[in-house]
Design an enzyme around this catalytic site. Structure first.
Site, PDB file in Angstrom:
ATOM      1  N   GLU A 225       8.151   1.948   2.760  1.00  0.00           N
ATOM      2  CA  GLU A 225       6.837   1.419   3.132  1.00  0.00           C
ATOM      3  C   GLU A 225       6.878   1.011   4.600  1.00  0.00           C
ATOM      4  O   GLU A 225       7.727   0.222   5.004  1.00  0.00           O
ATOM      5  CB  GLU A 225       6.473   0.200   2.283  1.00  0.00           C
ATOM      6  CG  GLU A 225       5.130  -0.404   2.699  1.00  0.00           C
ATOM      7  CD  GLU A 225       4.792  -1.708   1.997  1.00  0.00           C
ATOM      8  OE1 GLU A 225       3.694  -1.814   1.439  1.00  0.00           O
ATOM      9  OE2 GLU A 225       5.642  -2.635   2.020  1.00  0.00           O
TER      10      GLU A 225
ATOM     11  N   ARG B  63       5.076  -1.140   7.147  1.00  0.00           N
ATOM     12  CA  ARG B  63       4.100  -2.223   7.272  1.00  0.00           C
ATOM     13  C   ARG B  63       3.489  -2.178   8.672  1.00  0.00           C
ATOM     14  O   ARG B  63       3.977  -2.810   9.604  1.00  0.00           O
ATOM     15  CB  ARG B  63       4.776  -3.560   6.977  1.00  0.00           C
ATOM     16  CG  ARG B  63       4.948  -3.846   5.485  1.00  0.00           C
ATOM     17  CD  ARG B  63       3.633  -4.222   4.821  1.00  0.00           C
ATOM     18  NE  ARG B  63       3.068  -5.397   5.471  1.00  0.00           N
ATOM     19  CZ  ARG B  63       3.382  -6.653   5.150  1.00  0.00           C
ATOM     20  NH1 ARG B  63       4.222  -6.897   4.154  1.00  0.00           N
ATOM     21  NH2 ARG B  63       2.839  -7.664   5.802  1.00  0.00           N
TER      22      ARG B  63
ATOM     23  N   HIS C 224      -3.203  -9.006  -3.519  1.00  0.00           N
ATOM     24  CA  HIS C 224      -2.164 -10.020  -3.341  1.00  0.00           C
ATOM     25  C   HIS C 224      -2.789 -11.401  -3.290  1.00  0.00           C
ATOM     26  O   HIS C 224      -3.811 -11.591  -2.640  1.00  0.00           O
ATOM     27  CB  HIS C 224      -1.395  -9.787  -2.035  1.00  0.00           C
ATOM     28  CG  HIS C 224      -0.875  -8.387  -1.897  1.00  0.00           C
ATOM     29  ND1 HIS C 224      -1.690  -7.324  -1.566  1.00  0.00           N
ATOM     30  CD2 HIS C 224       0.363  -7.875  -2.071  1.00  0.00           C
ATOM     31  CE1 HIS C 224      -0.970  -6.213  -1.552  1.00  0.00           C
ATOM     32  NE2 HIS C 224       0.273  -6.519  -1.845  1.00  0.00           N
TER      33      HIS C 224
ATOM     34  N   LYS D  96      -1.551  -1.910  -8.021  1.00  0.00           N
ATOM     35  CA  LYS D  96      -0.480  -2.865  -7.698  1.00  0.00           C
ATOM     36  C   LYS D  96      -1.055  -4.268  -7.536  1.00  0.00           C
ATOM     37  O   LYS D  96      -2.084  -4.449  -6.874  1.00  0.00           O
ATOM     38  CB  LYS D  96       0.216  -2.451  -6.399  1.00  0.00           C
ATOM     39  CG  LYS D  96       1.259  -3.462  -5.908  1.00  0.00           C
ATOM     40  CD  LYS D  96       1.555  -3.301  -4.423  1.00  0.00           C
ATOM     41  CE  LYS D  96       2.380  -4.484  -3.920  1.00  0.00           C
ATOM     42  NZ  LYS D  96       2.500  -4.506  -2.447  1.00  0.00           N
TER      43      LYS D  96
ATOM     44  N   ARG E  66      10.716  -8.994 -10.697  1.00  0.00           N
ATOM     45  CA  ARG E  66      11.132  -7.885  -9.833  1.00  0.00           C
ATOM     46  C   ARG E  66      12.250  -7.063 -10.469  1.00  0.00           C
ATOM     47  O   ARG E  66      12.532  -5.948 -10.046  1.00  0.00           O
ATOM     48  CB  ARG E  66      11.593  -8.416  -8.477  1.00  0.00           C
ATOM     49  CG  ARG E  66      10.492  -9.122  -7.691  1.00  0.00           C
ATOM     50  CD  ARG E  66      11.023  -9.640  -6.359  1.00  0.00           C
ATOM     51  NE  ARG E  66       9.996 -10.324  -5.589  1.00  0.00           N
ATOM     52  CZ  ARG E  66       9.100  -9.731  -4.802  1.00  0.00           C
ATOM     53  NH1 ARG E  66       9.113  -8.418  -4.680  1.00  0.00           N
ATOM     54  NH2 ARG E  66       8.196 -10.431  -4.142  1.00  0.00           N
TER      55      ARG E  66
END
Length: 252
Positions: A46, A48, A143, A170, A213
């Site tokens: 990923e 960012r 989020h 997600k 996680r």
């Protein structure tokens, strides 16, 4: 449930896949970080982009993306601008956010984009369609760095992402107690068993939420985030430790 295949990686089958976040301010650091990350054991890179300083220059952004693609050609590349309102480094207008993601899609350099659910329904739907027309997958995200809502609300958000044709919904939430972690895990399991027709990613953040996680294969989360160097969110553990635990749970 259908899986999502990016390059040779099948997301939604077997052990949860490991995503690592690269956070660099300029092209030179993108290059040095990419070289350091190349030796790490992970599945998805990923980028960012909200950490990148020169966002006004799209050519510079795509030059950095090209470096990542060339340094790790075999790794699926997830292009993520995390907005300030969802815990990212920079505030951005909706128009600029959509334009940046469209530029990434047009570049042919990225395999996936992260698209925040609460960007605006019309903009989200249009961007998903645009991504899919260019063979780019969409991780749709939400989020909350302050709290964990009730399980019904968590499921409602994930189902909304699914209704918007996200390839991978997600959600990442901050627990205020251990029971909040159980709420997230219970919502994940219910979503997985009753509603999901595609892989989902869920996590409870901070030290309190670390178990979420690790236990994705048990409760139904298809990927998890680990740290190569600096963690991109509270509660991340090193990719080495993460792979060890995920493998143990997968083989048990």
């Amino acid at each position: 449930m259908k899986t999502v295949t990016v390059k040779d990686l099948v997301i939604g089958a077997g052990a949860p896949k490991i995503i690592v976040s690269l956070m660099a301010k300029d092209i030179a650091r993108v290059k040095s970080e990419a070289l350091a990350y190349r030796e790490a054991d992970f599945d998805i890179l990923e980028w960012r982009v909200d950490h990148f300083a020169d966002l006004s220059n799209v050519e510079s952004v795509m030059a950095a993306a090209k470096i990542l693609r060339e340094t790790m050609p075999e790794k699926p590349l997830l292009f993520t601008f995390r907005s300030a309102k969802e815990g990212g480094e920079q505030a951005i207008s909706t128009e600029a956010y959509i334009a940046l993601n469209r530029a990434a899609i047009d570049s042919g350099l990225v395999d996936m984009i992260d698209l925040e659910l609460f960007t605006g329904d019309d903009q989200v739907k249009e961007t998903v369609a645009y991504a899919h027309a260019h063979d780019v997958k969409v991780v749709m995200s939400n989020h909350d760095f302050h709290k964990t809502p009730e399980a019904e609300e968590i499921i409602a958000r994930l189902r909304k992402m699914q209704s918007f044709d996200a390839d991978i919904p997600k959600i990442a939430l901050m627990p205020q107690s251990t029971s909040d972690v159980l709420t997230l895990l219970a919502a994940t399991l219910e979503m997985q068993e009753q509603y999901a027709d595609r892989p989902i990613i869920t996590m409870s953040m901070a030290k309190t939420g670390v178990i979420s996680r690790l236990a994705g294969e048990v409760f139904g989360s298809a990927a998890t985030f680990g740290a190569v160097k600096k963690a991109s969110a509270p509660g991340q553990i090193s990719v080495t430790d993460l792979r060890t635990v995920l493998t143990i749970l997968h083989q048990a």
